[in-house]
Motif scaffolding. Structure first.
Motif, short mmCIF file in Angstrom:
data_model
loop_
_atom_site.label_atom_id
_atom_site.label_comp_id
_atom_site.label_asym_id
_atom_site.label_seq_id
_atom_site.Cartn_x
_atom_site.Cartn_y
_atom_site.Cartn_z
N PHE A 72 -4.19 5.97 -11.97
CA PHE A 72 -5.38 6.61 -11.95
C PHE A 72 -5.43 7.47 -10.45
O PHE A 72 -5.77 8.70 -10.28
CB PHE A 72 -6.66 5.98 -12.00
N GLN A 73 -5.11 6.59 -9.38
CA GLN A 73 -5.06 7.19 -8.05
C GLN A 73 -4.32 8.16 -7.84
O GLN A 73 -4.50 9.27 -7.17
CB GLN A 73 -4.76 6.11 -7.24
N ARG A 74 -3.05 8.27 -8.52
CA ARG A 74 -2.03 9.52 -8.39
C ARG A 74 -2.76 10.65 -8.81
O ARG A 74 -2.44 11.83 -8.27
CB ARG A 74 -0.70 9.17 -9.13
N ARG A 75 -3.52 10.55 -9.84
CA ARG A 75 -4.29 11.89 -10.49
C ARG A 75 -5.45 12.13 -9.60
O ARG A 75 -5.47 13.39 -9.23
CB ARG A 75 -4.52 11.41 -12.08
N TYR A 76 -6.08 11.20 -9.09
CA TYR A 76 -7.22 11.38 -8.26
C TYR A 76 -6.85 12.03 -7.10
O TYR A 76 -7.32 12.98 -6.44
CB TYR A 76 -8.32 10.31 -8.27
N GLY A 77 -5.78 11.40 -6.58
CA GLY A 77 -5.25 11.88 -5.21
C GLY A 77 -4.62 13.07 -5.07
O GLY A 77 -3.81 12.98 -4.02
N LEU A 78 -4.65 13.70 -6.03
CA LEU A 78 -3.84 15.16 -5.59
C LEU A 78 -4.34 16.00 -4.65
O LEU A 78 -5.72 16.07 -4.60
CB LEU A 78 -3.82 15.86 -6.89
N LYS A 79 -3.67 16.73 -3.87
CA LYS A 79 -4.37 17.72 -3.02
C LYS A 79 -4.89 19.18 -3.83
O LYS A 79 -4.31 19.21 -4.95
CB LYS A 79 -3.18 18.06 -2.06
N MET A 116 0.74 -1.04 -0.17
CA MET A 116 -0.09 0.04 0.07
C MET A 116 0.98 1.38 -0.10
O MET A 116 2.02 1.39 0.52
CB MET A 116 -0.84 0.03 1.40
N HIS A 117 0.61 2.22 -0.68
CA HIS A 117 1.11 3.37 -0.90
C HIS A 117 0.11 4.65 -0.79
O HIS A 117 -1.07 4.64 -1.15
CB HIS A 117 1.85 3.74 -2.34
N LEU A 118 0.48 5.70 -0.27
CA LEU A 118 -0.47 6.82 -0.19
C LEU A 118 -0.44 7.76 -1.20
O LEU A 118 0.79 8.05 -1.89
CB LEU A 118 0.12 7.81 1.29
N THR A 119 -1.27 8.43 -1.82
CA THR A 119 -1.54 9.46 -2.71
C THR A 119 -0.93 10.83 -1.82
O THR A 119 -1.07 11.00 -0.69
CB THR A 119 -2.99 9.52 -3.23
N TRP A 120 -0.83 11.97 -2.78
CA TRP A 120 -0.49 13.21 -2.06
C TRP A 120 -1.69 13.54 -1.16
O TRP A 120 -1.25 13.95 0.17
CB TRP A 120 -0.51 14.14 -3.10
N LEU A 140 7.98 5.76 -5.98
CA LEU A 140 7.62 5.00 -4.93
C LEU A 140 8.23 5.13 -3.71
O LEU A 140 7.64 5.15 -2.74
CB LEU A 140 7.56 3.53 -5.54
N THR A 141 9.45 5.40 -3.70
CA THR A 141 10.37 5.46 -2.56
C THR A 141 9.70 6.60 -1.71
O THR A 141 9.49 6.80 -0.38
CB THR A 141 12.04 5.67 -2.64
N ASP A 142 9.60 8.00 -2.46
CA ASP A 142 8.91 9.03 -1.84
C ASP A 142 7.64 8.70 -1.14
O ASP A 142 7.37 9.13 -0.22
CB ASP A 142 9.08 10.28 -2.76
N ALA A 143 6.66 7.85 -2.19
CA ALA A 143 5.53 7.67 -1.83
C ALA A 143 5.43 6.73 -0.47
O ALA A 143 4.42 6.99 0.41
CB ALA A 143 4.60 7.08 -2.86
N GLN A 144 6.36 6.07 -0.04
CA GLN A 144 6.56 5.19 0.91
C GLN A 144 7.04 5.93 2.15
O GLN A 144 6.88 5.18 3.15
CB GLN A 144 7.29 3.68 0.34
N SER A 145 7.68 6.79 2.06
CA SER A 145 8.42 7.46 3.16
C SER A 145 7.56 7.59 4.28
O SER A 145 7.97 7.39 5.55
CB SER A 145 9.05 8.91 2.75
N VAL A 146 6.39 7.95 4.33
CA VAL A 146 5.38 8.16 5.54
C VAL A 146 5.14 6.78 6.09
O VAL A 146 5.17 6.74 7.35
CB VAL A 146 4.16 8.70 5.03
#
Length: 530
Positions: free
Chosen positions: A273-280, A87-91, A290-296
């Motif tokens: 899709f999720q990266r686009r939908y999940g923008l702030k 699992m990874h987080l969107t923005w 993905l390393t950045d997205a996994q940092s949290v």
């Protein structure tokens, strides 16, 4: 396959989403969630239970299905995506986990929600490809159509018509549904298509009768109402929806933006899709590795425990600074050393977490007597800790209002009565008589010698007759007053951060002898598509 809109809802409200997401990242961060990896789901369920988000029970005999349900909820809202069973987080998801204000992020996600999506394009959540629509924008389009008089009935017009026939946001489809609603208002269930049951029952459920189908459609409509209500754009009283008074221009702007923005493509590619939908709000693209997205999610377990405990505390108490009492309480609850808790909170929440509290405040207003005292104390805290009044909760004493405040800055006192009602509030004869007594006896419980300037009711919603009732109380007692929703108290808090209200301005807001409307607050909120 479903032939109507569909929304999953392990929780009725969106208010717990940030906490659920934080618990999910702690339980599943960096762990494989593939077939047969039951331990990841069980770790998530343990975190949800420890945070008070899920009832404890025999989860270990259920294959961690509860965790997957919560994961689907977060996926549907564009907050997470899966890559290689991890699992990874969107923005947007990362922003919520890091403590950013949830209202603008989740408002954007709700208004941008679309069919088809990575969540509804295939599998157990699949919705027919006939639907190419932003459903919540569609509902706003209906509410702004003058032919419908600015209202929708949830269990009939939303459930049986919008949910079934709202296939796109085009004017022709809106017109079709409007005409169906008008026909339903004239003749009721007889206006429905003869093959309604066969046309709209899901292949995944046992909807053998119209009544069963109506029940399921009603659940979808109720979920839609909960989500759209979270955005603070609509009010819901006795099963009827309306645009919040004063928010019409904002809604028109949101509709205009949505219609000018194409639906997100690539719904068959979850990550894309999720990266686009999940923008702030305000973001144009997600270029993280993905390393950045996994940092949290790679944060230490101890730090994540501290953050989750703090977010849970901030949902029940207004915390505008990290005090030693807060640090000690988190340390005791998590077992983490005081110094470690102090460091984590100073790094993550240097200004406290007012937004988390305000998010839960709106929900308290609808909890009826279950949260009445909490709602009164929360209102006291807002006027004291945000707006700078001397404020005291005295509702525990008989024949006293809930809250009394005093302004040393402007030299006046005021009475606040908080009403946590599930339905719209109206001042019956007994309520008016009670306020008359409060006003007459003000000197007995006033905080100082400042004269009484106004009375105010803080409510979830109010009924249309409340304006004349407020005028009656004001004229009879010679003191101005108002009613204001918890939703608009939150707007006041947001505005106050950018440009603080003076106590004279607050007196003016509550002295109109009518309900407070959005224009009174000079709200500066931004549209979700900006």
């Amino acid at each position: 396959m479903r032939y109507t809109w569909w929304l999953t809802r392990p929780k009725r409200s969106l208010a717990p989403v940030p906490l659920v997401l934080a618990a999910m990242t702690k339980g599943a961060g960096g762990m494989n969630w593939g077939a047969g990896r039951r331990e990841t789901g069980l770790a998530v369920e343990a975190m949800l239970e420890s945070a008070g988000l899920k009832r404890t029970g025999d989860r270990r005999d259920q294959g961690a299905g509860g965790a997957r349900t919560y994961r689907a909820w977060l996926k549907s809202l564009g907050l997470i995506f899966m890559r290689d069973d991890t699992m990874h987080l969107t923005w947007a998801g990362q922003g919520l986990v890091e403590g950013e204000a949830p209202l603008p992020i989740l408002t954007k996600q709700v208004l941008n929600y679309q069919f088809p999506s990575a969540f509804t394009a295939k599998g157990a959540s699949a919705v027919s490809g006939n639907f190419k629509v932003r459903p919540f924008i569609f509902l706003l389009q209906l509410l702004r159509d003058p032919r419908l008089g600015g209202r929708l009935v949830e269990k009939d017009e939303v459930a049986k018509l919008a949910v079934c026939y709202g296939t796109s946001n085009s004017p022709s489809v809106v017109d079709d549904v409007v005409e169906r609603i008008l026909s339903y208002r004239r003749t009721g269930i007889e206006s429905l298509d003869p093959d309604f049951l066969d046309k709209f029952r899901s292949t995944r459920s046992k909807e053998a009768t119209l009544e069963q189908l109506f029940g399921n459609l009603g659940d979808i409509a109720n979920t839609a109402g909960n989500w759209l209500g979270y955005t603070q754009l609509i009010s819901r009283i006795d099963g009827e929806w309306e645009i919040v008074s004063g928010a019409e221009e904002e809604v028109d702007h949101l509709i205009e933006q949505a219609l000018a923005t194409p639906l997100i493509k690539d719904w068959d590619n979850e990550e894309k899709f999720q990266r686009r939908y999940g923008l702030k709000p305000g973001q144009a693209k997600d270029t993280r590795s993905l390393t950045d997205a996994q940092s949290v999610t790679a944060t230490s377990l101890e730090q994540r425990s501290i953050e989750i405990a703090f977010q849970a505390l901030a949902a029940t108490r207004l915390i505008d600074a990290i005090s030693q009492d807060v640090v000690n309480e988190i340390s005791e609850g998590t077992g983490a050393p005081v110094a470690r808790v102090d460091w984590v909170l100073a790094q993550k929440y240097p200004s406290g977490a007012v937004d988390g509290f305000m998010n839960s405040y709106a929900q308290m207003a609808f909890e009826s007597r279950e949260k009445a005292t909490d709602f009164e104390k929360a209102t006291t805290s807002i006027f004291r800790d945000v707006f700078g009044f001397e404020a005291r909760h005295i509702g525990a004493y008989s024949e006293r209002p809930d809250v009394v405040i005093s302004s040393h800055e402007a030299g006046y006192g005021a009475i606040l009565d908080s009403k946590a009602y599930k339905k719209g509030y109206s001042l019956g004869v007994s309520q008016r008589n009670r306020m008359r007594d409060y006003i007459s006896n003000f000197e007995e419980y006033a905080l100082d010698s400042n004269p009484l300037a106004f009375f105010a009711y803080v409510v979830s919603e109010y009924k249309s007759n409340v304006e004349s009732q407020l005028r009656d109380v004001a004229e009879e007692n010679g003191v101005n007053g108002a009613a204001i929703t918890a939703r608009d108290i939150i707007r006041m808090v947001r505005r106050h951060r950018d440009r603080p209200y003076s106590h004279e301005e607050i007196r003016a807001i509550f002295s109109g002898n009518r309900p407070v409307v959005l224009s009174d607050l000079q709200d500066l909120s931004e549209g979700a598509f900006r």
